[in-house]
Motif scaffolding. Structure first.
Motif, mmCIF file in Angstrom:
data_model
loop_
_atom_site.group_PDB
_atom_site.id
_atom_site.type_symbol
_atom_site.label_atom_id
_atom_site.label_comp_id
_atom_site.label_asym_id
_atom_site.label_seq_id
_atom_site.Cartn_x
_atom_site.Cartn_y
_atom_site.Cartn_z
ATOM 1 N N LEU A 188 3.276 6.897 -6.631
ATOM 2 C CA LEU A 188 2.766 7.765 -5.569
ATOM 3 C C LEU A 188 2.831 7.108 -4.187
ATOM 4 C CD1 LEU A 188 -0.354 9.170 -7.421
ATOM 5 C CD2 LEU A 188 1.706 10.446 -6.767
ATOM 6 N N ASP A 189 2.971 5.813 -4.156
ATOM 7 C CA ASP A 189 3.003 5.103 -2.868
ATOM 8 C C ASP A 189 4.416 4.907 -2.343
ATOM 9 O OD1 ASP A 189 0.261 4.936 -3.097
ATOM 10 O OD2 ASP A 189 0.416 3.116 -4.315
ATOM 11 N N LEU A 190 5.394 5.440 -3.069
ATOM 12 C CA LEU A 190 6.774 5.375 -2.587
ATOM 13 C C LEU A 190 7.037 6.647 -1.794
ATOM 14 C CD1 LEU A 190 8.423 4.372 -5.979
ATOM 15 C CD2 LEU A 190 7.888 2.833 -4.077
ATOM 16 N N ILE A 241 10.263 5.653 -11.966
ATOM 17 C CA ILE A 241 9.153 4.707 -11.791
ATOM 18 C C ILE A 241 7.870 5.287 -12.407
ATOM 19 C CG2 ILE A 241 7.661 3.590 -10.060
ATOM 20 C CD1 ILE A 241 10.283 2.215 -10.003
ATOM 21 N N GLU A 242 7.678 6.569 -12.193
ATOM 22 C CA GLU A 242 6.503 7.235 -12.773
ATOM 23 C C GLU A 242 6.570 7.196 -14.307
ATOM 24 O OE1 GLU A 242 6.046 11.339 -11.568
ATOM 25 O OE2 GLU A 242 4.451 11.687 -13.032
ATOM 26 N N LEU A 243 7.758 7.524 -14.839
ATOM 27 C CA LEU A 243 7.904 7.542 -16.299
ATOM 28 C C LEU A 243 7.721 6.149 -16.901
ATOM 29 C CD1 LEU A 243 10.909 10.026 -16.644
ATOM 30 C CD2 LEU A 243 8.478 10.479 -17.085
ATOM 31 N N MET A 244 7.997 5.134 -16.106
ATOM 32 C CA MET A 244 7.792 3.766 -16.595
ATOM 33 C C MET A 244 6.304 3.427 -16.662
ATOM 34 S SD MET A 244 10.831 1.665 -14.626
ATOM 35 C CE MET A 244 10.923 0.212 -15.680
ATOM 36 N N GLY A 245 5.486 4.337 -16.152
ATOM 37 C CA GLY A 245 4.044 4.145 -16.234
ATOM 38 C C GLY A 245 3.439 3.441 -15.042
ATOM 39 N N LEU A 277 17.695 13.828 -3.405
ATOM 40 C CA LEU A 277 17.716 13.879 -4.868
ATOM 41 C C LEU A 277 17.688 12.468 -5.449
ATOM 42 C CD1 LEU A 277 17.930 15.461 -7.513
ATOM 43 C CD2 LEU A 277 20.432 15.378 -7.258
ATOM 44 N N HIS A 278 18.478 11.589 -4.863
ATOM 45 C CA HIS A 278 18.502 10.200 -5.336
ATOM 46 C C HIS A 278 17.087 9.617 -5.392
ATOM 47 C CE1 HIS A 278 19.365 5.888 -5.435
ATOM 48 N NE2 HIS A 278 18.688 5.766 -4.313
ATOM 49 N N PHE A 279 16.339 9.794 -4.304
ATOM 50 C CA PHE A 279 14.983 9.231 -4.277
ATOM 51 C C PHE A 279 14.058 9.960 -5.244
ATOM 52 C CE2 PHE A 279 16.643 7.262 -0.430
ATOM 53 C CZ PHE A 279 16.118 5.992 -0.552
ATOM 54 N N ALA A 280 14.162 11.290 -5.274
ATOM 55 C CA ALA A 280 13.305 12.048 -6.204
ATOM 56 C C ALA A 280 13.550 11.573 -7.639
ATOM 57 C CB ALA A 280 13.583 13.543 -6.067
ATOM 58 N N PHE A 301 0.867 -1.184 0.000
ATOM 59 C CA PHE A 301 0.000 0.000 0.000
ATOM 60 C C PHE A 301 0.905 1.235 0.000
ATOM 61 C CE2 PHE A 301 -2.210 3.044 2.974
ATOM 62 C CZ PHE A 301 -3.190 3.455 2.095
ATOM 63 N N LYS A 302 1.948 1.169 0.818
ATOM 64 C CA LYS A 302 2.979 2.210 0.820
ATOM 65 C C LYS A 302 4.333 1.534 1.010
ATOM 66 C CE LYS A 302 0.124 5.784 1.118
ATOM 67 N NZ LYS A 302 -0.291 6.265 -0.155
ATOM 68 N N CYS A 303 5.363 2.137 0.454
ATOM 69 C CA CYS A 303 6.710 1.655 0.724
ATOM 70 C C CYS A 303 7.519 2.849 1.241
ATOM 71 C CB CYS A 303 7.325 1.081 -0.550
ATOM 72 S SG CYS A 303 8.947 0.353 -0.301
#
Ligand code: ARG
Length: 569
Positions: A356-358, A347-351, A338-341, A326-328
């Protein structure tokens, strides 16, 4: 939601049909001062639709409203409708509830079993486990317990830094200057020494850096010698890490470090290529993030080796497919923002909608004597030094103050470790901490040992009293607990559940440390002012029941923070 807040919301909703009941609940406040009541409903938002001044609305509402008898009165003050508890009833209900629910007090089913992956601790093998990693470990561990208390199913993952170029460095250093016996004896320290030595030597001899890269590439390609050294370094380190985790009482569901994803990265790289997300630059492969105001996310170096981000992207996809979280949550210091952003964006660009749950939950850095804790130059305060130092310190105090205590060693461990953990958790997550031996070991003021001592004091009062009379509602007359000092203790207990929810919503365990400090302080004022064992029988019984409820609440609070609550100290 808090049961009493909900009652207030229901009472208000009956007269305010234009606002949704759920909205009403979120509008209810806890006033800052006692004369304003225990819960308050502000009427500003109603003024427009009702075409009356908020004051008039508040006055009107407080006259009309019917409320359950846990409240004694409801009055307006300015634009607020204020609700006041019936102190006697609240005392009886709260104490009954705590004593019935015990360690489940403040728990709920809000999570409904939803999966929360928590990625915490994650020290780097061949580098030390320093007080910086302590923050990740203890915050992650506390969040694990807090979420679980609220009905979520948590999966604790130790994403060990057990892969990457630093292994190339250690292998080179080991082959040049290593000593197998030293590694078996003190793996973390000896591997760190090698790592530091490598950097010293590489300053004059940069060829070493190339050799290190080659060795890591060998590891990635499955070279036997490289892998067997790596395996040996990791196994020895994990053995030592587990001793620290045992001392901290921290457990993980999985020790899936970065190396776990070594054979899982290729399909991800292929997927990235299929989705046309990869660009090449000087032989390296990356995802261009310029459109999002970020530098590119590098996923493969020119020599084919992968990076930290490649493994994080792969790990997230693996976790989503395996656990359907549900969330990670990820706990690291804020230098990794920055690394996480960057890789969340990938991940978003991969579709993947679940980007949003990261959630990266950054925390402040730990400095020691004004300096950042750094590995390369070797200025580190090692965690086991800190923990063992704290334990030794408590042992001395026990010898001095309570030499006849049973289980001296266990108590010293519980209190010494508790002091360090509480010190860490009582800081707002994002704040930098300057680590000092004095504050970490302080047993007075707003510290873990203070709360533990308050709990032990409550236990001792209860031991002295006759057990039979405690906490049976037919014996408990809340009338004896309505004075301001006793009431403050009851109110702290009443708000305990809210603090847990608040700590979870903000992923901020310091909200809970604050709450149990406040409860401990309120209780000590009560204990100082009100005789318990020597009071009149009915009063004694009521006060003892309160002592028992405080004891339960403090021990539950401490346990949600990952801290033990010894019965004697
Ligand atoms: N090993 C990293 C470090 O010490 C922390 C890893 C955090 N978790 C993650 N999935 N990146 O800095």
């Amino acid at each position: 939601m808090n049961q009493y807040k909900e009652m207030v919301a229901v009472a208000i909703a009956a007269h305010v049909p234009e606002i949704d009941m759920r909205d009403i609940s979120t509008m209810i406040e806890t006033p800052p001062e006692a004369h304003m009541g225990d819960y308050a409903f502000p009427c500003f938002r109603l003024a427009k639709t009702m075409r009356k001044s908020p004051q008039l609305i508040a006055e009107d509402l407080s006259n009309k409203i019917t409320y359950p008898d846990i409240f004694e009165k409801c009055m307006n003050e300015g634009a607020y409708v204020n609700f006041f508890f019936n102190r006697k009833k609240l005392a009886e209900e709260m104490i009954d509830q705590v004593l019935a629910e015990k360690e489940f007090f403040g728990s709920s089913k809000e999570g409904n079993g939803k999966i929360i992956c928590i990625d915490y601790s994650a020290p780097n093998i061949a580098k030390p486990f320093h007080v910086g990693h302590l923050r990740s470990t203890v915050i992650g561990n506390a969040l694990y317990k807090i979420y679980s208390h609220l009905g979520y199913t948590c999966i604790g993952i130790n994403h060990l830094g057990d892969w990457g170029t630093q292994f190339g460095k250690v292998i080179v250093a080991y082959r040049n200057w290593g000593d197998a016996k030293a590694i078996e004896k003190e793996p973390i320290q000896s591997l760190l020494d090698l790592y530091v030595k490598f950097h010293e030597e590489a300053e004059d001899n940069p060829v070493l850096e190339d050799e290190a890269r080659e060795w890591f590439t060998k590891m990635e390609k499955g070279d036997e010698e490289a892998l067997s050294l790596w395996k040996w370094f990791s196994t020895e380190t994990i053995k030592e890490l587990e001793k620290i985790y045992a001392l901290l009482g921290v457990k993980f569901d999985y020790y899936t470090g970065e190396s776990f994803y070594n054979d899982k990265m290729e399909p991800v790289l292929r997927d990235l290529a299929d989705k046309n997300l990869l660009t090449e630059s000087q032989g390296a492969t990356m995802i261009d993030l310029e459109a999002y105001g970020m530098p590119p996310c590098l996923v493969q170096k020119s020599d084919g080796s992968t990076l930290y981000a490649t493994r994080d992207i792969t790990a997230a996809i693996y976790r989503k497919n395996t656990y359907d979280f549900f969330k990670c949550l990820y706990l690291t210091d804020y230098s990794q923002k920055l690394h996480f952003a960057q890789w969340f964006k990938v991940i978003e660009l991969m579709g993947f909608e679940w980007h949003l749950d990261l959630l990266h939950l950054p925390f402040g850095r730990v400095t020691h004597e004004g300096r950042r804790i750094q590995t390369r130059k070797g200025t580190v305060v090692l965690l086991d030094e800190v923990l063992n130092g704290a334990i030794d310190r408590v042992k001395e105090i026990i010898e001095e103050k309570n030499p006849n205590l049973e289980n001296k060693l266990e108590t010293a461990v519980a209190v010494g470790v508790g002091a360090v953990v509480f010190n860490d958790l009582s800081n707002n997550r994002i704040k930098d901490i300057s680590f000092s031996w004095e504050t970490a070991f302080s047993f007075e003021g707003e510290t873990g040992p203070y709360v533990q001592y308050t709990h032990a004091r409550a236990c001792s009062v209860l031991r002295k009293a006759s057990e039979a009379a405690i906490g049976q509602s037919n014996h408990l007359d809340g009338q004896f607990l309505t004075d301001d000092i006793s009431y403050e203790v009851i109110r702290q207990i009443e708000q305990f559940g809210d603090s847990i929810v608040d700590a979870k919503n903000k992923n901020e365990p310091s909200i809970l440390t604050r709450h149990i400090i406040d409860l401990a302080q309120a209780f000590n004022r009560f204990y100082h002012d009100h005789p318990v064992l020597n009071a009149e029988p009915k009063q004694r019984n009521a006060r003892l029941a309160l002592v028992a409820a405080v004891k339960e609440t403090l021990s539950t609070g401490l346990s949600l923070l990952g801290i033990q609550a010894p019965e004697k100290m």
